[in-house]
Write an enzyme that holds these catalytic residues in place. Structure first.
Site, mmCIF file in Angstrom:
data_model
loop_
_atom_site.group_PDB
_atom_site.id
_atom_site.type_symbol
_atom_site.label_atom_id
_atom_site.label_comp_id
_atom_site.label_asym_id
_atom_site.label_seq_id
_atom_site.Cartn_x
_atom_site.Cartn_y
_atom_site.Cartn_z
ATOM 1 N N TYR A 137 0.840 -1.196 0.000
ATOM 2 C CA TYR A 137 0.000 0.000 0.000
ATOM 3 C C TYR A 137 0.875 1.246 0.000
ATOM 4 O O TYR A 137 1.808 1.345 0.786
ATOM 5 C CB TYR A 137 -0.935 0.021 1.213
ATOM 6 C CG TYR A 137 -1.791 1.262 1.272
ATOM 7 C CD1 TYR A 137 -2.841 1.438 0.361
ATOM 8 C CD2 TYR A 137 -1.546 2.265 2.192
ATOM 9 C CE1 TYR A 137 -3.610 2.597 0.396
ATOM 10 C CE2 TYR A 137 -2.318 3.427 2.237
ATOM 11 C CZ TYR A 137 -3.355 3.576 1.335
ATOM 12 O OH TYR A 137 -4.124 4.723 1.359
ATOM 13 N N ASP A 209 9.466 2.332 -0.083
ATOM 14 C CA ASP A 209 8.424 3.061 0.629
ATOM 15 C C ASP A 209 8.592 2.807 2.129
ATOM 16 O O ASP A 209 8.188 1.775 2.654
ATOM 17 C CB ASP A 209 7.039 2.631 0.138
ATOM 18 C CG ASP A 209 5.932 3.433 0.813
ATOM 19 O OD1 ASP A 209 6.238 4.229 1.725
ATOM 20 O OD2 ASP A 209 4.753 3.258 0.421
ATOM 21 N N LYS A 235 4.539 9.692 8.212
ATOM 22 C CA LYS A 235 4.224 9.276 9.590
ATOM 23 C C LYS A 235 5.186 9.817 10.649
ATOM 24 O O LYS A 235 5.050 10.954 11.069
ATOM 25 C CB LYS A 235 4.108 7.748 9.647
ATOM 26 C CG LYS A 235 3.028 7.256 8.645
ATOM 27 C CD LYS A 235 2.433 5.928 8.971
ATOM 28 C CE LYS A 235 1.588 5.391 7.846
ATOM 29 N NZ LYS A 235 0.173 5.264 8.139
#
Ligand code: PMP
Length: 392
Positions: A137, A209, A235
């Protein structure tokens, strides 16, 4: 129940009553009022130990005083200018040095970071196609879903990677070094080495990622020794405020405007409020002992394993897999079984004061605020409940 009342109103103005789909669960999500350290409280006064941690950013827990002060100071001195600030330079330097990036560009969300890293890979290679991992994702943009330009292969499958890349049609292979959106799945020995080797060989950019893993498993990125071409971060680097980045080798990043001709811009990019939070968080994290986080994660994994499930774990992140086999890719996962188990586990955990994600495909996160006592109590409860459900 105040949460129920609020949800009845929310569902009229927000699709499904929420502003991100993962926040919804039956019959209605608890509305959260307050968070401190490892705990959150809902609008009805119930307390939960938090293993969601806003899906990863809050590695220092909720309401950190130093971060709060930095945000307050910034907000009094002006929140944004549309001009560079000294703080964004400081934060950029800390991230670049520790994530091993020649250059980076701040953006606002992980999805934005991966979107632009993928666009940049198409710009520099003059190729259109993107290869990704099944169950990987990277945000809700069109490059995240299989289609005309996007193809998926299994994680940990070096042969499939080599076969696809050998067509020399792919601009980028984007991959989380540890899968974190289908539970946790770890790379096998040699796999990321193969990723580096084959992408290089066939002229494809290797995009790592690290939106979840960056500054989580250590003060840096998980994949640094494989020297990815581009890295995406989000994040944790924002200290709980919206901040993300893409960066990597100078030969690619120097194409970004105004240094080069690749178009990418943002009103809120490197927003001073987020930068103040991120800088405060990074200064604290720099001095933290990630060994402690690893120890707590290991204790959690050990307790959960007593229920008979397989636990995949890295520092500060773990998940249960309902299979006797070692889980090495998403194709192996029986999503219906996982959802059936979760339908029984999740309501139990909420009523026991434990906030885990409402979906079994999300990762359980552990922060520096969690104590051995929290982990032992909560994981014992979950483990016993899973033992009752699993294989029945
Ligand atoms: N990449 C990864 C690996 C992620 O886990 C996420 C979000 N969970 C994203 C990208 C997208 O980040 P954001 O939600 O900040 O857009």
């Amino acid at each position: 129940m105040r949460s129920e009342k609020l949800f009845k109103k929310a569902i009229k103005i927000f699709p499904g009553g929420v502003n991100s789909p993962v926040r919804f669960y039956q019959p209605y999500p608890r509305f959260i009022k307050y968070g401190k350290g490892q705990r959150i409280w809902d609008v009805d006064g119930n307390a939960y130990t938090d293993y969601v941690l806003a899906y990863g950013p809050l590695i220092l827990g909720h309401g950190n005083k130093t971060i709060a002060k930095a945000i307050a100071k910034r907000s009094e001195e002006g929140t944004m200018f549309g001009a560079p600030t000294e703080e964004e330079l400081k934060l950029g330097e800390i991230i670049a040095r520790n994530a091993n990036l020649d250059m980076l560009r701040f953006v606002n969300s992980g999805g934005e970071a991966t979107y632009h890293a993928l666009r940049l890979s198409r710009f520099v290679t003059k190729r259109k196609k993107i290869l990704k991992v099944k169950g990987g994702y990277h945000g809700t943009h069109d490059f995240n879903y299989p289609g005309e330009f996007v193809k998926e292969i299994d994680f940990n499958d070096s042969q499939a990677l080599k076969d696809e890349l050998s067509s020399r049609e792919y601009a980028a292979f984007i991959i989380e070094p540890i899968m974190g959106n289908v539970g946790v799945i770890l790379p096998e020995q040699g796999y990321l080495q193969d990723v580096r080797e084959y992408t290089e060989k066939f002229g494809t950019l290797y995009i790592s990622d690290e939106v979840i893993t960056g500054f989580r498993t250590k003060f840096g990125i998980y994949s640094d020794k494989y020297e990815p071409d581009l890295v995406t971060l989000g994040k944790i680097i924002g200290g709980g405020a919206p901040l993300a980045a893409y960066g990597g080798r100078e030969e690619f990043m120097k194409n970004v405007r105004p240094a080069g001709e690749f178009r990418q811009a943002g009103t809120y990019a490197g927003n001073p409020l987020s930068v103040s939070a991120g800088l405060a968080a990074m200064k604290i994290l720099q001095k933290k002992d990630y060994g402690k986080l690893n120890y707590l994660s290991n204790v959690a994994a050990g307790i959960l394993e007593k229920s008979g499930v397989t636990v995949n774990m890295a520092t500060g992140m773990l998940s249960m897999h309902f299979s006797d086999d070692k889980i090495r890719n998403y194709s192996q996962i029986d999503t219906r079984l996982y959802n059936d188990i979760w339908a029984k586990l999740f309501p139990y955990s909420l009523s026991s004061g434990i906030f885990i994600a409402p979906s079994p495909e999300e990762t359980m996160f552990i922060s520096f605020s969690h104590t051995l006592k929290d982990i032992t109590r909560d994981m014992e409860l979950i483990s016993r409940r899973v033992e009752e459900i699993w294989k029945k």
